[in-house]
Design a protein around this motif. Structure first.
Motif, PDB file in Angstrom:
ATOM      1  N   THR A 113     -44.312  37.249 -11.072  1.00 28.74           N
ATOM      2  CA  THR A 113     -43.539  36.841 -11.539  1.00 28.74           C
ATOM      3  C   THR A 113     -42.040  36.954 -11.208  1.00 28.74           C
ATOM      4  O   THR A 113     -42.448  37.181 -10.179  1.00 28.74           O
ATOM      5  CB  THR A 113     -43.096  37.458 -13.336  1.00 28.74           C
ATOM      6  N   ALA A 143     -43.250  33.416 -18.055  1.00 29.81           N
ATOM      7  CA  ALA A 143     -42.378  34.480 -18.313  1.00 29.81           C
ATOM      8  C   ALA A 143     -41.395  34.815 -17.475  1.00 29.81           C
ATOM      9  O   ALA A 143     -42.423  35.044 -16.457  1.00 29.81           O
ATOM     10  CB  ALA A 143     -42.650  35.373 -19.180  1.00 29.81           C
ATOM     11  N   VAL A 145     -37.837  36.674 -16.124  1.00 27.42           N
ATOM     12  CA  VAL A 145     -36.205  37.477 -16.868  1.00 27.42           C
ATOM     13  C   VAL A 145     -35.437  36.487 -15.852  1.00 27.42           C
ATOM     14  O   VAL A 145     -35.447  36.199 -14.830  1.00 27.42           O
ATOM     15  CB  VAL A 145     -36.083  38.897 -16.321  1.00 27.42           C
ATOM     16  N   TYR A 174     -37.860  39.714 -22.809  1.00 27.13           N
ATOM     17  CA  TYR A 174     -38.329  38.384 -21.375  1.00 27.13           C
ATOM     18  C   TYR A 174     -39.493  39.699 -20.251  1.00 27.13           C
ATOM     19  O   TYR A 174     -40.417  39.340 -20.118  1.00 27.13           O
ATOM     20  CB  TYR A 174     -37.508  37.823 -21.309  1.00 27.13           C
TER      21      TYR A 174
END
Length: 197
Positions: A113, A143, A145, A174
């Motif tokens: 991520t 997802a 950030v 998030y």
């Protein structure tokens, strides 16, 4: 088999004046508050690799450069990754692209991520990272950030340089979503890799 994924937070900028340390420390703190993953910080400043100068990727030919080999060993220790990335000219920093290129097998079948920052939250940089990840046989979380717009200018040195905690209420949902997906994929890919061993 240890079922707790080992995750690296990789700081994807090496600029002397980088902002990356602030979101890296923040996401590291959030990740360490969880009990479903073990998290360590990996700084590309500690891995001074040459720009990809090997005959080929280590998918086909073992790397010769000692720093490249040390980097591959570092990457190989982890079950998943959280990249902290700025956006340079609609893409990710060259030093991060080089770090991705300097390994291959060590990224395979592992999730990642990202935490992106900048005017648009490094959205284009993260999308580029996802495209590279596909080629490296990685799994991207949906997802991520994004520290963008007013939030970015509140906490960055280009704006008010306030503590990141002042905007974290906007980021925490998030981050939770990204962590949840990362851990799910890390456990799934760990189990799958164990079957191949």
């Amino acid at each position: 088999m240890n079922t707790t994924p080992k995750i690296a937070v990789i700081i994807g900028s090496t600029r002397p004046t980088r902002f990356a340390d602030k979101p890296a420390q923040w996401i590291l703190k959030q990740a360490r508050a969880r009990t479903d993953m073990d998290v360590e910080l990996v700084d590309l400043r500690d891995h001074p690799m040459p720009f990809f100068d090997e005959i080929s990727t280590n998918r086909f030919v073992p790397s010769q450069n000692p720093e490249a080999v040390r980097w591959q060993e570092t990457v190989g220790k982890y079950d998943g990754f959280i990249f902290v990335v700025p956006e340079y000219n609609h893409s990710l920093p060259a030093v991060l692209k080089n770090a991705l290129d300097e390994a291959y097998k060590e990224w395979n079948h592992k999730p990642f991520t990202a935490v992106g920052y900048g005017g648009v939250g490094a959205a284009r940089s993260i999308e580029h990272l996802r495209q590279i990840g596909v080629e490296l046989q990685m799994v991207s979380t949906a997802a991520a950030v994004h520290i963008a717009g007013g939030d970015f200018f509140t906490v960055s040195p280009f704006g008010h340089d306030r503590p990141l905690e002042e905007i974290e209420a906007n980021l925490l949902p998030y981050a939770k979503g990204a962590f949840d997906e990362l851990v799910w994929w890390a456990k799934a890919t760990m189990a799958a890799r164990a079957l191949e061993a």
